[in-house]
Design an enzyme around this catalytic site. Structure first.
Site, PDB file in Angstrom:
ATOM      1  N   ILE A  60      25.332  42.550  32.390  1.00  0.00           N
ATOM      2  CA  ILE A  60      24.658  40.825  33.140  1.00  0.00           C
ATOM      3  C   ILE A  60      23.720  40.646  32.369  1.00  0.00           C
ATOM      4  O   ILE A  60      21.862  40.805  32.562  1.00  0.00           O
ATOM      5  CB  ILE A  60      25.110  41.383  34.331  1.00  0.00           C
ATOM      6  CG1 ILE A  60      24.471  39.557  35.124  1.00  0.00           C
ATOM      7  CG2 ILE A  60      23.348  42.293  35.252  1.00  0.00           C
ATOM      8  CD1 ILE A  60      24.704  39.669  36.441  1.00  0.00           C
ATOM      9  N   SER A  61      23.692  38.847  32.232  1.00  0.00           N
ATOM     10  CA  SER A  61      22.438  38.669  31.528  1.00  0.00           C
ATOM     11  C   SER A  61      21.235  37.958  32.399  1.00  0.00           C
ATOM     12  O   SER A  61      21.738  38.000  33.627  1.00  0.00           O
ATOM     13  CB  SER A  61      22.997  37.295  31.038  1.00  0.00           C
ATOM     14  OG  SER A  61      24.081  37.460  29.642  1.00  0.00           O
TER      15      SER A  61
END
Length: 214
Positions: A60-61
């Site tokens: 997840i960025s």
């Protein structure tokens, strides 16, 4: 002030300090809690500005990168958006607060199933999540006003460029997966494509084919 309120204030302050200044984007990121999208041993770090591992070897960025990519799209409330790389579903959830319709595709069916469940829980009815090879886009729903790619390609894929409307914008990380990548903004014009470089980033590579769920 409650812990939740303090945490949210700090979260928004960090976004602004990293260059996320668009009011609609900040409002969307305030409305979408990152917590449910981070599971397991990393759940306690959901509100830090850092990328975190998720299932299927993906990530997840970090929120500031999510914000900057979203901001670069200049989404209007009438836009139809394609996201390539559903991952946790966090980015699609934010897009759903800004656009009329969001289509998100991922090569891992497990990630799509888990993201759908979160979208349902949050009442985000304008997102369609599909298990598919994102490198081919979604020709059945093309053209798109905006396209966001959350995995790095060596060059912007021609299949995705073709699915972008004239006047549309695509944001994509470009570069070798084991080297420095550049976040590129592509504007499609009547004459062709204009390219703008935003910043250096690091994303997982854009792979062809469907993934093996783990």
């Amino acid at each position: 002030m409650t812990d939740d309120a303090t945490r949210k204030m700090q979260f928004l302050y960090t976004l602004r300090s990293k260059g996320v200044t668009d009011k609609r984007v900040l409002s969307a990121m305030e409305a979408i809690d990152r917590g449910p999208f981070v599971r397991g041993i990393f759940a306690s770090r959901a509100y830090e500005d850092m990328p975190l591992p998720i299932a299927c070897g993906q990530t997840i960025s970090q929120p500031s990168v999510v914000g900057l990519m979203t901001q670069a799209l200049h989404i209007s409330p009438r836009d139809k958006v394609l996201e390539v790389g559903t991952g946790s579903g966090y980015q699609a959830a934010i897009l759903s607060r800004l656009a009329r319709r969001v289509y998100t595709v991922d090569r891992h069916s497990r990630l799509v199933r888990e993201a759908r469940a979160l979208f349902d829980d949050m009442g985000l009815a304008n997102i369609t999540a599909i298990t598919a090879d994102g490198s081919f886009g979604l020709p059945d729903q093309a053209p798109f006003d905006r396209i966001l790619v959350t995995a790095a390609a060596e060059d912007p894929p021609s299949t995705l460029l073709e699915q972008l409307k004239e006047g549309g914008i695509m944001v994509i990380p470009v570069g070798q997966s084991d080297a420095v990548q550049h976040l590129i903004v592509v504007h499609k014009t009547a004459q062709g494509y204009d390219y703008e470089e935003l910043r250096q980033v690091r994303f997982v590579p854009l792979l062809e084919g469907l993934g093996k769920d783990t």
